[in-house]
Design an enzyme around this catalytic site. Structure first.
Site, PDB file in Angstrom:
ATOM      1  N   CYS A  80     -15.385  55.016 107.209  1.00 55.24           N
ATOM      2  CA  CYS A  80     -15.036  55.948 106.072  1.00 55.24           C
ATOM      3  C   CYS A  80     -16.243  55.797 105.257  1.00 55.24           C
ATOM      4  O   CYS A  80     -16.890  54.836 104.592  1.00 55.24           O
ATOM      5  CB  CYS A  80     -13.934  55.217 105.331  1.00 55.24           C
ATOM      6  SG  CYS A  80     -13.755  56.071 103.505  1.00 55.24           S
ATOM      7  N   ASN A  81     -16.855  57.097 104.959  1.00 58.26           N
ATOM      8  CA  ASN A  81     -17.966  57.219 104.099  1.00 58.26           C
ATOM      9  C   ASN A  81     -17.834  56.668 102.679  1.00 58.26           C
ATOM     10  O   ASN A  81     -18.696  56.216 101.930  1.00 58.26           O
ATOM     11  CB  ASN A  81     -18.617  58.758 103.944  1.00 58.26           C
ATOM     12  CG  ASN A  81     -19.283  59.048 105.412  1.00 58.26           C
ATOM     13  OD1 ASN A  81     -20.280  58.936 105.679  1.00 58.26           O
ATOM     14  ND2 ASN A  81     -18.167  59.390 106.134  1.00 58.26           N
ATOM     15  N   THR A  82     -16.694  57.070 102.197  1.00 55.48           N
ATOM     16  CA  THR A  82     -16.299  56.604 100.748  1.00 55.48           C
ATOM     17  C   THR A  82     -16.244  55.055 100.570  1.00 55.48           C
ATOM     18  O   THR A  82     -16.721  54.474  99.576  1.00 55.48           O
ATOM     19  CB  THR A  82     -15.047  57.299 100.202  1.00 55.48           C
ATOM     20  OG1 THR A  82     -14.825  58.468 100.774  1.00 55.48           O
ATOM     21  CG2 THR A  82     -14.560  56.929  99.066  1.00 55.48           C
ATOM     22  N   CYS A 126     -18.010  62.918 105.579  1.00 61.45           N
ATOM     23  CA  CYS A 126     -16.686  62.189 105.378  1.00 61.45           C
ATOM     24  C   CYS A 126     -15.961  62.376 106.848  1.00 61.45           C
ATOM     25  O   CYS A 126     -16.131  63.344 107.420  1.00 61.45           O
ATOM     26  CB  CYS A 126     -15.747  62.999 104.445  1.00 61.45           C
ATOM     27  SG  CYS A 126     -14.044  62.608 104.701  1.00 61.45           S
TER      28      CYS A 126
HETATM   29  N1  DGL Z   1     -12.418  59.556 105.555  1.00 62.41           N
HETATM   30  C1  DGL Z   1     -13.118  58.990 104.289  1.00 62.41           C
HETATM   31  C2  DGL Z   1     -14.496  59.351 104.067  1.00 62.41           C
HETATM   32  O1  DGL Z   1     -15.183  59.126 105.045  1.00 62.41           O
HETATM   33  C3  DGL Z   1     -12.101  59.080 102.875  1.00 62.41           C
HETATM   34  C4  DGL Z   1     -11.400  60.596 102.893  1.00 62.41           C
HETATM   35  C5  DGL Z   1     -10.696  60.307 101.739  1.00 62.41           C
HETATM   36  O2  DGL Z   1      -9.570  59.585 101.861  1.00 62.41           O
HETATM   37  O3  DGL Z   1     -10.698  60.942 100.567  1.00 62.41           O
HETATM   38  O4  DGL Z   1     -14.929  59.565 103.254  1.00 62.41           O
END
Ligand code: DGL
Length: 232
Positions: A73-75, A178
């Site tokens: 997850c990038n976040t 994301c």
């Molecule tokens: N899949 C996640 C990312 O890569 C988070 C997306 C989300 O939950 O808003 O940022």
């Protein structure tokens, strides 16, 4: 050699695209995938709430005796990876938007990074942009990850969404910052061409392989490993 499983987590299903990349490179490993069953994604939450949810996923994985954890997850990576590495002794592999290869391939073109609003405001992300140079535009998407989560079984419904994003941003190269957005990769490739769409999944899988190889922690199994799914 280390036959313990690799932990991998995300807010929802986006990390499955990372799991795919890891399994393609390291098929003999066992994986435990943990997602957050609570409503809403992480990308529009405040830092405190993201930290709480990330910690819940990581605790679930630590209780399974994982040998390494992939923040798929990038976040989560942009907000929490430094704290996780500080607090826990096992290796943490994060996801980084593939800005570097996109700028390298299109040094004079317009590189657009799609990411969550939470990723877009992190210092770690801005450090990456500063290192990469180029002509980069950040396009935070407040609702896209949730739209994808709701349409996982009808991804065709998102083709128009991809067309709209490209029509507004007019990128020469598009970075899917994301892991959820990778589910839309085929639509973006149809519009832009495969060589103009970038994501960080392959890089994360290669990093996992190199960390496990260097620490002599690869699985000794000769058989294809399995995946266990859980949620918090
Ligand atoms: N899949 C996640 C990312 O890569 C988070 C997306 C989300 O939950 O808003 O940022």
């Amino acid at each position: 050699m280390d036959n313990r499983p690799i932990g991998i987590f995300d807010s929802g299903s986006g990390g499955l695209t990372v799991l795919d990349a890891c399994r393609a490179l390291l098929p003999k490993e066992n994986y435990i995938y943990v997602s957050d069953a609570r409503a809403g994604g992480w990308g529009s939450l405040c830092e405190e709430e993201i930290a709480k949810r990330v910690n819940d996923c990581v605790h679930a994985l630590l209780s399974c005796d994982c040998k390494a954890v992939v923040a798929a997850c990038n976040t989560a990576t942009a907000t929490r990876i430094a704290a996780l590495r500080h607090d826990c002794s096992l290796p943490f592999i994060g996801l980084e938007p593939a800005v570097r290869p996109a700028v390298r391939a299109f040094p004079h073109g317009k590189v657009v990074v799609l990411c969550t609003p939470a990723t877009a405001r992190q210092a770690k992300f801005h450090d990456l942009l500063a290192q990469c140079g180029g002509n980069v535009t950040v396009s935070p998407q407040p609702t896209l990850a949730q739209k994808i989560e709701r349409n996982l079984h009808a991804l065709g419904a998102l083709r128009e969404e991809a067309q709209n994003i490209v029509a507004v941003e007019r990128p020469d190269a598009l970075v899917l910052g994301c892991t959820h957005y990778v589910f839309m990769r085929a639509w973006f490739e149809q519009i832009l061409g495969a060589d103009r769409v970038f994501d960080g999944n392959g890089g994360a899988a290669r990093r996992l392989q190199s960390v496990l190889t260097q620490s002599d922690m690869l699985s000794a199994s000769r058989k294809t490993g399995g995946v266990t799914f859980d949620s918090v």
